[in-house]
Design a protein around this motif. Structure first.
Motif, PDB file in Angstrom:
ATOM      1  N   VAL A  88       0.824  -1.204   0.000  1.00  0.00           N
ATOM      2  CA  VAL A  88       0.000   0.000   0.000  1.00  0.00           C
ATOM      3  C   VAL A  88       0.863   1.260   0.000  1.00  0.00           C
ATOM      4  CG1 VAL A  88      -1.731   1.311   1.291  1.00  0.00           C
ATOM      5  CG2 VAL A  88      -1.881  -1.183   1.192  1.00  0.00           C
ATOM      6  N   TRP A  89       2.014   1.206   0.693  1.00  0.00           N
ATOM      7  CA  TRP A  89       2.751   2.426   1.001  1.00  0.00           C
ATOM      8  C   TRP A  89       3.993   2.690   0.178  1.00  0.00           C
ATOM      9  CZ3 TRP A  89       0.674   6.020   4.017  1.00  0.00           C
ATOM     10  CH2 TRP A  89      -0.345   5.644   4.898  1.00  0.00           C
ATOM     11  N   VAL A  90       4.637   1.665  -0.343  1.00  0.00           N
ATOM     12  CA  VAL A  90       5.956   1.895  -0.931  1.00  0.00           C
ATOM     13  C   VAL A  90       6.021   1.428  -2.388  1.00  0.00           C
ATOM     14  CG1 VAL A  90       7.143   1.828   1.278  1.00  0.00           C
ATOM     15  CG2 VAL A  90       6.841  -0.285   0.004  1.00  0.00           C
ATOM     16  N   TYR A  91       6.974   2.007  -3.136  1.00  0.00           N
ATOM     17  CA  TYR A  91       7.072   1.782  -4.574  1.00  0.00           C
ATOM     18  C   TYR A  91       8.499   1.377  -4.969  1.00  0.00           C
ATOM     19  CZ  TYR A  91       2.799   4.444  -4.150  1.00  0.00           C
ATOM     20  OH  TYR A  91       1.560   4.880  -3.762  1.00  0.00           O
ATOM     21  N   GLY A  92       8.611   0.736  -6.137  1.00  0.00           N
ATOM     22  CA  GLY A  92       9.929   0.401  -6.670  1.00  0.00           C
ATOM     23  C   GLY A  92      10.337  -1.038  -6.432  1.00  0.00           C
ATOM     24  N   TRP A  93       9.414  -1.897  -6.027  1.00  0.00           N
ATOM     25  CA  TRP A  93       9.747  -3.287  -5.759  1.00  0.00           C
ATOM     26  C   TRP A  93       8.585  -4.193  -6.140  1.00  0.00           C
ATOM     27  CZ3 TRP A  93       6.810  -6.023  -2.111  1.00  0.00           C
ATOM     28  CH2 TRP A  93       5.934  -5.231  -1.352  1.00  0.00           C
ATOM     29  N   ARG A  94       8.922  -5.455  -6.306  1.00  0.00           N
ATOM     30  CA  ARG A  94       7.916  -6.501  -6.484  1.00  0.00           C
ATOM     31  C   ARG A  94       8.260  -7.639  -5.536  1.00  0.00           C
ATOM     32  NH1 ARG A  94       7.619  -6.994 -13.052  1.00  0.00           N
ATOM     33  NH2 ARG A  94       6.986  -4.854 -13.469  1.00  0.00           N
ATOM     34  N   LYS A  95       7.268  -8.393  -5.201  1.00  0.00           N
ATOM     35  CA  LYS A  95       7.498  -9.519  -4.289  1.00  0.00           C
ATOM     36  C   LYS A  95       7.711 -10.803  -5.087  1.00  0.00           C
ATOM     37  CE  LYS A  95       2.553 -10.391  -3.828  1.00  0.00           C
ATOM     38  NZ  LYS A  95       1.379 -10.373  -2.944  1.00  0.00           N
ATOM     39  N   PHE A  96       8.447 -11.735  -4.498  1.00  0.00           N
ATOM     40  CA  PHE A  96       8.537 -13.073  -5.067  1.00  0.00           C
ATOM     41  C   PHE A  96       8.426 -14.083  -3.940  1.00  0.00           C
ATOM     42  CE2 PHE A  96      12.950 -11.726  -4.461  1.00  0.00           C
ATOM     43  CZ  PHE A  96      13.545 -12.814  -3.841  1.00  0.00           C
ATOM     44  N   LYS A  97       7.808 -15.201  -4.231  1.00  0.00           N
ATOM     45  CA  LYS A  97       7.495 -16.212  -3.222  1.00  0.00           C
ATOM     46  C   LYS A  97       8.755 -16.922  -2.751  1.00  0.00           C
ATOM     47  CE  LYS A  97       4.342 -18.354  -0.818  1.00  0.00           C
ATOM     48  NZ  LYS A  97       3.765 -17.629   0.311  1.00  0.00           N
ATOM     49  N   VAL A  98       8.824 -17.132  -1.432  1.00  0.00           N
ATOM     50  CA  VAL A  98       9.970 -17.780  -0.808  1.00  0.00           C
ATOM     51  C   VAL A  98       9.468 -18.927   0.067  1.00  0.00           C
ATOM     52  CG1 VAL A  98      11.747 -17.457   0.970  1.00  0.00           C
ATOM     53  CG2 VAL A  98      11.464 -15.748  -0.831  1.00  0.00           C
ATOM     54  N   VAL A  99      10.205 -20.008   0.079  1.00  0.00           N
ATOM     55  CA  VAL A  99       9.948 -21.131   0.991  1.00  0.00           C
ATOM     56  C   VAL A  99      11.160 -21.258   1.910  1.00  0.00           C
ATOM     57  CG1 VAL A  99       9.611 -23.618   1.198  1.00  0.00           C
ATOM     58  CG2 VAL A  99       8.504 -22.366  -0.647  1.00  0.00           C
ATOM     59  N   ILE A 100      10.907 -21.281   3.224  1.00  0.00           N
ATOM     60  CA  ILE A 100      11.977 -21.441   4.204  1.00  0.00           C
ATOM     61  C   ILE A 100      12.044 -22.915   4.595  1.00  0.00           C
ATOM     62  CG2 ILE A 100      12.904 -20.689   6.427  1.00  0.00           C
ATOM     63  CD1 ILE A 100      12.593 -18.435   4.355  1.00  0.00           C
ATOM     64  N   LYS A 101      13.243 -23.504   4.447  1.00  0.00           N
ATOM     65  CA  LYS A 101      13.408 -24.934   4.728  1.00  0.00           C
ATOM     66  C   LYS A 101      14.500 -25.170   5.758  1.00  0.00           C
ATOM     67  CE  LYS A 101      11.753 -26.910   0.392  1.00  0.00           C
ATOM     68  NZ  LYS A 101      12.082 -27.860  -0.706  1.00  0.00           N
ATOM     69  N   ASP A 102      14.447 -26.343   6.339  1.00  0.00           N
ATOM     70  CA  ASP A 102      15.450 -26.800   7.297  1.00  0.00           C
ATOM     71  C   ASP A 102      15.867 -28.205   6.878  1.00  0.00           C
ATOM     72  OD1 ASP A 102      16.430 -26.374  10.400  1.00  0.00           O
ATOM     73  OD2 ASP A 102      16.022 -28.473   9.939  1.00  0.00           O
ATOM     74  N   LYS A 103      17.172 -28.511   6.981  1.00  0.00           N
ATOM     75  CA  LYS A 103      17.652 -29.814   6.525  1.00  0.00           C
ATOM     76  C   LYS A 103      17.023 -30.968   7.282  1.00  0.00           C
ATOM     77  CE  LYS A 103      22.006 -28.119   4.689  1.00  0.00           C
ATOM     78  NZ  LYS A 103      23.487 -28.105   4.799  1.00  0.00           N
ATOM     79  N   LYS A 104      16.664 -30.757   8.547  1.00  0.00           N
ATOM     80  CA  LYS A 104      16.073 -31.828   9.349  1.00  0.00           C
ATOM     81  C   LYS A 104      14.549 -31.826   9.295  1.00  0.00           C
ATOM     82  CE  LYS A 104      19.884 -32.083  12.661  1.00  0.00           C
ATOM     83  NZ  LYS A 104      20.307 -31.920  14.061  1.00  0.00           N
ATOM     84  N   LYS A 105      13.955 -30.630   9.330  1.00  0.00           N
ATOM     85  CA  LYS A 105      12.498 -30.525   9.444  1.00  0.00           C
ATOM     86  C   LYS A 105      11.777 -30.339   8.116  1.00  0.00           C
ATOM     87  CE  LYS A 105      12.766 -28.522  14.074  1.00  0.00           C
ATOM     88  NZ  LYS A 105      12.431 -27.368  14.920  1.00  0.00           N
ATOM     89  N   GLY A 106      12.512 -30.065   7.057  1.00  0.00           N
ATOM     90  CA  GLY A 106      11.862 -29.798   5.782  1.00  0.00           C
ATOM     91  C   GLY A 106      11.340 -28.372   5.724  1.00  0.00           C
ATOM     92  N   VAL A 107      10.129 -28.189   5.200  1.00  0.00           N
ATOM     93  CA  VAL A 107       9.560 -26.843   5.066  1.00  0.00           C
ATOM     94  C   VAL A 107       9.194 -26.291   6.444  1.00  0.00           C
ATOM     95  CG1 VAL A 107       7.654 -25.482   4.141  1.00  0.00           C
ATOM     96  CG2 VAL A 107       8.690 -27.290   2.744  1.00  0.00           C
ATOM     97  N   ILE A 108       9.727 -25.118   6.766  1.00  0.00           N
ATOM     98  CA  ILE A 108       9.407 -24.441   8.027  1.00  0.00           C
ATOM     99  C   ILE A 108       8.256 -23.468   7.816  1.00  0.00           C
ATOM    100  CG2 ILE A 108      10.253 -22.880   9.833  1.00  0.00           C
ATOM    101  CD1 ILE A 108      13.049 -23.892   9.232  1.00  0.00           C
ATOM    102  N   SER A 109       8.330 -22.714   6.711  1.00  0.00           N
ATOM    103  CA  SER A 109       7.298 -21.712   6.451  1.00  0.00           C
ATOM    104  C   SER A 109       7.204 -21.405   4.966  1.00  0.00           C
ATOM    105  CB  SER A 109       7.602 -20.418   7.213  1.00  0.00           C
ATOM    106  OG  SER A 109       6.639 -19.436   6.898  1.00  0.00           O
TER     107      SER A 109
END
Length: 196
Positions: A88-109
């Motif tokens: 809503v507030w800022v300009y000059g960027w776009r978002k891209f999807k990220v997956v956070i992983k852990d070697k033991k637990k797999g996908v964290i978030s």
């Protein structure tokens, strides 16, 4: 060259933004760094994700999730909460999807996004700086130089910018919004106060 006497008020609007060391640290795979994918994601993250899907980042320091994660690079990874008010507030960027992983637990978030700076790349002016003379205890003087300055005509009015294609420079509007929304685990420092 020194720049004493010049009007630097134009740069009052600009800050260097980096994640704080207290946040969880994540990184891309080594082969992605070596291939140059890190910088390409920073500049064109949205296009890469359209082709490849979410970009994987792996936890390397066991801290809790927060609004901003440390990547060891200038890629900024933020929570969905930051994206919600940022769009809503800022300009000059776009978002891209990220997956956070852990070697033991797999996908964290899967609730994180990367920020791709798409507007402009500022060229640093290393010949412009502020000089401060410091008196030492032994009576000698030391001259220190400060200021990450750039060509004013390079700025297109965007809130997110890259200095020399690497360092994330944001406007006061970003600083104010992040402070208002109490975004944690970031460091925002005026370009006037950065040592050169």
């Amino acid at each position: 060259m020194g720049s004493q006497g010049l009007d630097f008020s134009f740069y009052d609007n600009f800050y260097h933004l980096i994640p704080d060391w207290r946040s969880m640290q994540v990184e891309m795979r080594q082969e992605d760094y070596i291939s140059g994918k890190c910088l390409e994601i920073l500049r064109r993250g949205h296009e890469i994700v359209e082709k490849e899907g979410a970009i994987e980042f792996w936890r390397i320091r066991n801290k809790g999730l927060s609004d901003v994660l440390t990547t060891g690079s200038e890629i900024l990874i933020v929570s969905s909460r930051v994206i919600d008010f940022g769009e809503v507030w800022v300009y000059g960027w776009r978002k891209f999807k990220v997956v956070i992983k852990d070697k033991k637990k797999g996908v964290i978030s899967e609730g994180y996004w990367g920020i791709s700076v798409v507007s402009n790349i500022l060229r640093s002016r290393w010949d412009l700086y502020r000089e401060i003379v410091e008196e030492r205890l032994d009576g000698t003087k030391k001259i220190r130089r400060f200021g990450w300055y750039f060509e004013p005509e390079d700025w297109d009015g965007s809130d997110f910018n890259l200095l020399d294609g690497i360092s994330l420079i944001v406007t006061k509007r970003v600083k104010d919004v992040f402070e208002k929304e109490k975004v944690k685990n970031i460091s925002i420092k005026s370009v006037h106060d950065i040592s050169v």
